[in-house]
Design a protein around this motif. Structure first.
Motif, PDB file in Angstrom:
ATOM      1  N   GLU A 182      74.558  39.491  74.461  1.00  0.00           N
ATOM      2  CA  GLU A 182      75.152  39.822  75.753  1.00  0.00           C
ATOM      3  C   GLU A 182      74.577  41.115  76.319  1.00  0.00           C
ATOM      4  OE1 GLU A 182      79.309  39.926  75.115  1.00  0.00           O
ATOM      5  OE2 GLU A 182      79.565  37.751  75.079  1.00  0.00           O
ATOM      6  N   ALA A 183      74.339  42.106  75.458  1.00  0.00           N
ATOM      7  CA  ALA A 183      73.730  43.351  75.926  1.00  0.00           C
ATOM      8  C   ALA A 183      72.310  43.109  76.434  1.00  0.00           C
ATOM      9  CB  ALA A 183      73.735  44.385  74.803  1.00  0.00           C
ATOM     10  N   VAL A 184      71.558  42.271  75.713  1.00  0.00           N
ATOM     11  CA  VAL A 184      70.207  41.944  76.166  1.00  0.00           C
ATOM     12  C   VAL A 184      70.253  41.203  77.495  1.00  0.00           C
ATOM     13  CG1 VAL A 184      68.122  40.636  75.611  1.00  0.00           C
ATOM     14  CG2 VAL A 184      69.263  41.957  73.833  1.00  0.00           C
ATOM     15  N   ASN A 185      71.162  40.244  77.633  1.00  0.00           N
ATOM     16  CA  ASN A 185      71.278  39.490  78.885  1.00  0.00           C
ATOM     17  C   ASN A 185      71.629  40.398  80.054  1.00  0.00           C
ATOM     18  OD1 ASN A 185      70.696  37.103  77.550  1.00  0.00           O
ATOM     19  ND2 ASN A 185      72.847  36.559  77.244  1.00  0.00           N
ATOM     20  N   ASP A 186      72.548  41.352  79.823  1.00  0.00           N
ATOM     21  CA  ASP A 186      72.903  42.277  80.900  1.00  0.00           C
ATOM     22  C   ASP A 186      71.729  43.180  81.269  1.00  0.00           C
ATOM     23  OD1 ASP A 186      75.434  41.225  80.950  1.00  0.00           O
ATOM     24  OD2 ASP A 186      76.293  42.755  79.631  1.00  0.00           O
ATOM     25  N   THR A 187      70.923  43.553  80.266  1.00  0.00           N
ATOM     26  CA  THR A 187      69.806  44.465  80.539  1.00  0.00           C
ATOM     27  C   THR A 187      68.715  43.787  81.365  1.00  0.00           C
ATOM     28  OG1 THR A 187      70.280  45.644  78.477  1.00  0.00           O
ATOM     29  CG2 THR A 187      68.126  46.008  79.478  1.00  0.00           C
ATOM     30  N   ILE A 188      68.391  42.538  81.020  1.00  0.00           N
ATOM     31  CA  ILE A 188      67.315  41.847  81.753  1.00  0.00           C
ATOM     32  C   ILE A 188      67.856  41.016  82.907  1.00  0.00           C
ATOM     33  CG2 ILE A 188      65.875  41.770  79.689  1.00  0.00           C
ATOM     34  CD1 ILE A 188      66.620  38.881  79.301  1.00  0.00           C
ATOM     35  N   SER A 189      69.184  41.074  83.146  1.00  0.00           N
ATOM     36  CA  SER A 189      69.816  40.416  84.297  1.00  0.00           C
ATOM     37  C   SER A 189      69.533  38.915  84.330  1.00  0.00           C
ATOM     38  CB  SER A 189      69.340  41.062  85.613  1.00  0.00           C
ATOM     39  OG  SER A 189      69.656  42.431  85.642  1.00  0.00           O
ATOM     40  N   ALA A 246      60.886  38.563  81.268  1.00  0.00           N
ATOM     41  CA  ALA A 246      61.631  39.804  81.509  1.00  0.00           C
ATOM     42  C   ALA A 246      61.857  40.571  80.215  1.00  0.00           C
ATOM     43  CB  ALA A 246      62.975  39.485  82.175  1.00  0.00           C
ATOM     44  N   LEU A 247      62.145  39.850  79.126  1.00  0.00           N
ATOM     45  CA  LEU A 247      62.314  40.506  77.832  1.00  0.00           C
ATOM     46  C   LEU A 247      60.998  41.126  77.373  1.00  0.00           C
ATOM     47  CD1 LEU A 247      64.247  41.104  75.500  1.00  0.00           C
ATOM     48  CD2 LEU A 247      63.614  38.900  74.504  1.00  0.00           C
ATOM     49  N   GLY A 248      59.899  40.418  77.593  1.00  0.00           N
ATOM     50  CA  GLY A 248      58.593  40.980  77.233  1.00  0.00           C
ATOM     51  C   GLY A 248      58.272  42.227  78.035  1.00  0.00           C
ATOM     52  N   PHE A 249      58.582  42.220  79.336  1.00  0.00           N
ATOM     53  CA  PHE A 249      58.371  43.412  80.158  1.00  0.00           C
ATOM     54  C   PHE A 249      59.215  44.586  79.649  1.00  0.00           C
ATOM     55  CE2 PHE A 249      57.265  40.466  83.904  1.00  0.00           C
ATOM     56  CZ  PHE A 249      55.923  40.461  83.520  1.00  0.00           C
ATOM     57  N   LEU A 250      60.438  44.298  79.235  1.00  0.00           N
ATOM     58  CA  LEU A 250      61.304  45.352  78.720  1.00  0.00           C
ATOM     59  C   LEU A 250      60.718  45.982  77.458  1.00  0.00           C
ATOM     60  CD1 LEU A 250      64.059  46.867  78.806  1.00  0.00           C
ATOM     61  CD2 LEU A 250      64.995  45.012  77.414  1.00  0.00           C
ATOM     62  N   VAL A 251      60.289  45.130  76.527  1.00  0.00           N
ATOM     63  CA  VAL A 251      59.693  45.650  75.292  1.00  0.00           C
ATOM     64  C   VAL A 251      58.384  46.380  75.595  1.00  0.00           C
ATOM     65  CG1 VAL A 251      58.763  45.005  73.041  1.00  0.00           C
ATOM     66  CG2 VAL A 251      60.809  43.856  73.923  1.00  0.00           C
ATOM     67  N   PHE A 310      69.626  26.437  82.427  1.00  0.00           N
ATOM     68  CA  PHE A 310      69.335  27.271  81.253  1.00  0.00           C
ATOM     69  C   PHE A 310      67.901  27.057  80.776  1.00  0.00           C
ATOM     70  CE2 PHE A 310      69.225  27.341  76.544  1.00  0.00           C
ATOM     71  CZ  PHE A 310      69.349  28.711  76.355  1.00  0.00           C
ATOM     72  N   VAL A 311      67.499  25.796  80.642  1.00  0.00           N
ATOM     73  CA  VAL A 311      66.127  25.502  80.210  1.00  0.00           C
ATOM     74  C   VAL A 311      65.123  25.968  81.257  1.00  0.00           C
ATOM     75  CG1 VAL A 311      64.541  23.660  79.596  1.00  0.00           C
ATOM     76  CG2 VAL A 311      66.905  23.585  78.779  1.00  0.00           C
ATOM     77  N   ALA A 312      65.462  25.807  82.523  1.00  0.00           N
ATOM     78  CA  ALA A 312      64.532  26.210  83.584  1.00  0.00           C
ATOM     79  C   ALA A 312      64.346  27.716  83.641  1.00  0.00           C
ATOM     80  CB  ALA A 312      65.044  25.695  84.932  1.00  0.00           C
ATOM     81  N   GLU A 313      65.379  28.491  83.286  1.00  0.00           N
ATOM     82  CA  GLU A 313      65.298  29.950  83.364  1.00  0.00           C
ATOM     83  C   GLU A 313      64.725  30.586  82.104  1.00  0.00           C
ATOM     84  OE1 GLU A 313      69.184  31.309  84.221  1.00  0.00           O
ATOM     85  OE2 GLU A 313      69.257  30.448  86.243  1.00  0.00           O
ATOM     86  N   LEU A 314      64.544  29.820  81.032  1.00  0.00           N
ATOM     87  CA  LEU A 314      64.064  30.409  79.783  1.00  0.00           C
ATOM     88  C   LEU A 314      62.711  31.111  79.945  1.00  0.00           C
ATOM     89  CD1 LEU A 314      65.064  27.932  76.929  1.00  0.00           C
ATOM     90  CD2 LEU A 314      65.870  30.250  77.320  1.00  0.00           C
ATOM     91  N   PRO A 315      61.695  30.533  80.584  1.00  0.00           N
ATOM     92  CA  PRO A 315      60.412  31.250  80.702  1.00  0.00           C
ATOM     93  C   PRO A 315      60.539  32.585  81.424  1.00  0.00           C
ATOM     94  CG  PRO A 315      60.137  28.922  81.203  1.00  0.00           C
ATOM     95  CD  PRO A 315      61.601  29.158  81.127  1.00  0.00           C
TER      96      PRO A 315
END
Length: 769
Positions: free
Chosen positions: A343-350, A184-189, A174-179
């Motif tokens: 959960e919706a955000v997690n599904d969107t950015i996979s 991915a969230l920044g790319f989405l926005v 979890f900590v390793a995947e945070l960056p």
């Protein structure tokens, strides 16, 4: 006027789902029944083939279930169309009769031709009907299969074990995947921003910003206005229960209306300006659903608990308890809404599985901690004087069982989070919020129904006057109609609430008795399979059935029967007989869940008949005698009876015995068989009129006429002695040294015989002296 977003989606869904069905309805009447059945067969085979896939999702199963409905409806339409035609052809054949024997005289040629035509028509129709009924059975089986698959899929998804919150294998990835997840969230926005910047005009952006600013600025004033509209004044000392529940419902509506309206306005603008791309639709839908969850729950909690207006509060709890529960509702519903959004955000950015489990587990753990802290504080403040006084006024106290239930659910949540069942814990928190809101709404609607029916069906109200003037109803009849109306509405509301509560568990109205079967160990006896789950479900069904029976009995005893003209004994007979019927229904329902049909029960009863005949003969005799007493009503609750050397009032007629309360406050338990086969004196069987007989022995030289005058005068002067039949004195016997007289008089209430006898004796003694 622009449509709201959800209305647009609803209309679009209806067009997509209903368009093919409407086209089929418009096209199928022109086709022959055989062609329609051929199309139905193809559709059913296609649905059955689709159900064999291993990667089916719940949405795919729901789509197949939706596609099945018009097919099943068309099959039923074919059966409905062909059955009258087949019946008519059969009736014509019956009128034409059978073919004559070869040796008989020949019949007319037109009759023979008509018989052949009708026989051919009936055979074709009967064959088509049989095929249609087979397809109807196939459709029912497909529907059952879809329901079973949905429940199995739900059980696998909710009860899937992943990582424990204490497992390091969860937090290291979890900590390793945070960056990477934040990138991915920044790319989405960024993609959304660039897409909006290229096609949105300046005036549209300004309109959006101004609308958002207006909503932010006007939100708090709008909430204050909404609260004032609810009109729950602190100066009102003791509002009626009808005013309380009506104000609570209104407060819930106006509290939830403001944020929902704000979100819908912003969503309408986003759709109108085309500022949402495909990837953001799931996130925006989750955000809207989250706002709906929080708004509705907070509105219901504000109306129900009334944290700052104790005089308008519906439940009997203290001010501190109401405020803590209100804050708990806000916090836990916010956690549920935030969980859906994340959960919706997690599904969107996979995101990866550890990130999805960790985010859901953290939010669920936060909600569990809030529940734990609130329950602990409520437990410490359970002995508040205000709460005790409020509960004393309402009678039954449900706070203890509810606290035990919530502590049990919290323990289950903690255990699920620690053992890796994070999905089940999140689902359980969601269901706690949903069922709590549904229970509050159901309670308020039931209270509004009871109080509203009681107030509306009154002769001095408008509706009551209309009924009495148009239908000529009496006041007691109006009360009974109001109670029956309230009871019918209660049944509808409770049924709808149960269906809504079971809907998230993939249990639909067609298979209410089916539940999620989760791989329990079982054993088989012949073709009967017994497992712990079936036993537990059977016990639950029996308890629910008995609880419903007790609730109906209490409703009859408290609400309905007191407003009728039935005597107390008949009311008790109705209530007790209903208890027997409810017990039999609950027992048969639970036994059917175990697979014990009536045929199997008959075999078991036959095998045990000898033992029952010898060992339980007395119990069966008393039970049947109790039924005879209830139905024959020779003895009723409240009667004054004399049995042998005991006499008293009948207080209760049970399954095996009858309880009689004597005049010295003792309870005599008599077997029902003694009352049926023995001699019982019922002083109140027909009416309450009784006779008093007082014997007197006086000397032979006493003037009998003078004594007679004293006795008659004493009887006539008493207020409770009837004048018709009039009191009389009989000369019973003449002895060598004395004569015997008897005073006979009737009183209006036999229960007053001892007091009247004492008064007469005092008066007669005074007259003698």
């Amino acid at each position: 006027m622009r449509h709201l977003p959800f209305l647009r989606l609803l209309v679009l869904a209806l067009l997509l789902l209903g368009g093919p069905a409407l086209a089929q309805q418009n096209a199928t009447p022109t086709a022959t029944p055989a062609a329609r059945l051929d199309a139905a067969k193809v559709a059913l085979d296609g649905i059955e083939g689709a159900l064999t896939r291993s990667d089916l999702t719940d949405a795919a199963l729901q789509k197949q279930r939706t596609a099945l409905d018009p097919v099943a409806l068309d099959i039923q339409n074919v059966i409905g169309e062909l059955q009258p035609r087949a019946d008519a052809a059969k009736a014509r054949l019956a009128q034409l009769g059978t073919k004559p024997e070869p040796t008989a005289s020949p019949e007319a040629a037109d009759i023979t031709a008509e018989r052949d035509t009708q026989e051919s028509l009936f055979k074709d129709l009967d064959a088509t009907l049989k095929r249609a009924r087979v397809l109807a059975v196939q459709g029912t089986q497909v529907e059952t299969t879809i329901g079973s698959l949905r429940r199995d899929l739900f059980a696998r998804s909710v009860l899937a074990q992943s990582y424990s919150l204490l497992d390091p294998r969860l937090w290291i990835p979890f900590v390793a995947e945070l960056p990477s997840d934040f990138r991915a969230l920044g790319f989405l926005v960024g993609d959304w921003y660039h897409a909006v910047a290229t096609k949105v005009q300046v005036w549209q952006a300004v309109t959006m910003l101004l609308t958002l600013l207006v909503i932010i600025v006007a939100y708090e004033p709008a909430q204050r206005i909404a609260r004032r509209v609810s009109a729950r004044d602190l100066e009102t000392v003791a509002p009626s229960r009808l005013r309380k529940v009506a104000s609570a419902l209104w407060a819930a509506v106006v509290t939830a209306l403001v944020p929902i309206a704000a979100v819908l306005v912003m969503g309408e603008l986003l759709l109108a300006f085309d500022m949402l791309n495909t990837r953001l639709q799931a996130i925006t839908s989750a955000f809207v659903r989250g706002v709906l969850i929080v708004s509705i729950n907070v509105g219901l909690a504000r109306g129900f608990l009334s944290p700052r207006r104790s005089n308008w509060r519906l439940p009997p709890i203290s001010d501190n308890g109401a405020l803590r529960l209100y804050n708990l509702v806000i916090a836990v519903s916010s956690m549920v809404a935030l969980t859906r959004f994340v959960e919706a955000v997690n599904d969107t950015i996979s995101v990866g599985l550890p990130t999805a489990v960790a985010s859901r587990g953290l939010l669920t753990a936060a909600a569990t901690a809030m529940l734990l802290v609130t329950l602990d504080r409520l437990g410490k403040g359970a002995n508040d004087a205000s709460a005790k006084g409020a509960r004393a006024k309402t009678g039954r106290d449900w706070s203890g069982p509810l606290r035990v239930l919530m502590w049990f659910l919290v323990a289950v949540l903690v255990l699920a989070l620690l053992t890796g069942f994070v999905a089940f814990a999140a689902f359980l928190v969601t269901q706690i919020v949903a069922v709590s809101a549904l229970s509050i709404l159901l309670y308020m609607l039931l209270t509004l129904t009871d109080e509203g029916a009681g107030a509306g069906f009154q002769p001095d109200r408008i509706f009551g006057r209309v009924l009495t003037q148009t239908l000529g109803l009496r006041r007691d009849s109006l009360d009974i109609i109001g109670i029956l109306f309230s009871g019918a509405i209660r049944v509808v509301l409770i049924t709808v609430a149960i269906l809504l509560a079971l809907a998230p568990w993939r249990i639909e109205s067609g298979d209410m008795l089916s539940t999620v079967q989760v791989a329990f160990f079982g054993f088989s006896i012949g073709d009967l399979r017994i497992s712990p789950s079936s036993i537990a479900i059977a016990i639950v069904l029996f308890m629910v059935g008995m609880g419903a029976t007790r609730a109906v009995q209490r409703w009859l005893e408290v609400k309905f029967l007191p407003h009728t003209r039935l005597d107390t004994g008949l009311q008790n007979s109705i209530k007790t007989s209903l208890g027997y019927v409810g017990f039999l229904l609950a027992a048969s329902l639970s036994l059917s869940q175990l697979g014990l049909s009536f045929e199997r029960l008959a075999i078991v009863a036959g095998a045990l008949s000898v033992g029952i005949g010898f060992g339980l003969q007395s119990i069966v005799n008393n039970f049947v005698s109790g039924l005879i007493i209830l139905w024959e009503r020779a003895i009723r609750v409240g009667d004054w009876v004399v049995v042998g050397g005991e006499q008293g009032y009948v207080r209760r007629i049970n399954v095996r015995s009858t309880e009689i309360e004597t005049f010295d406050r003792a309870t005599v338990i008599l077997p029902n068989s003694n009352l049926v086969s023995g001699v019982v004196k019922n002083l109140l069987r027909n009416d309450r009129v009784g006779r008093i007989k007082l014997p007197f022995t006086v000397g032979i030289g006493t003037e009998a006429e003078k004594v007679r005058e004293i006795l008659i005068a004493a009887a006539k002067d008493h207020d409770h002695i009837l004048s018709i039949p009039s009191p009389q004195v009989l000369l019973v016997a003449i002895g060598e040294a004395n004569i015997q007289l008897e005073l006979l008089c009737f009183i209006e209430d036999v229960e007053m015989s001892q007091r009247v006898t004492s008064d007469l004796l005092f008066t007669i003694l005074k007259g003698f002296r």
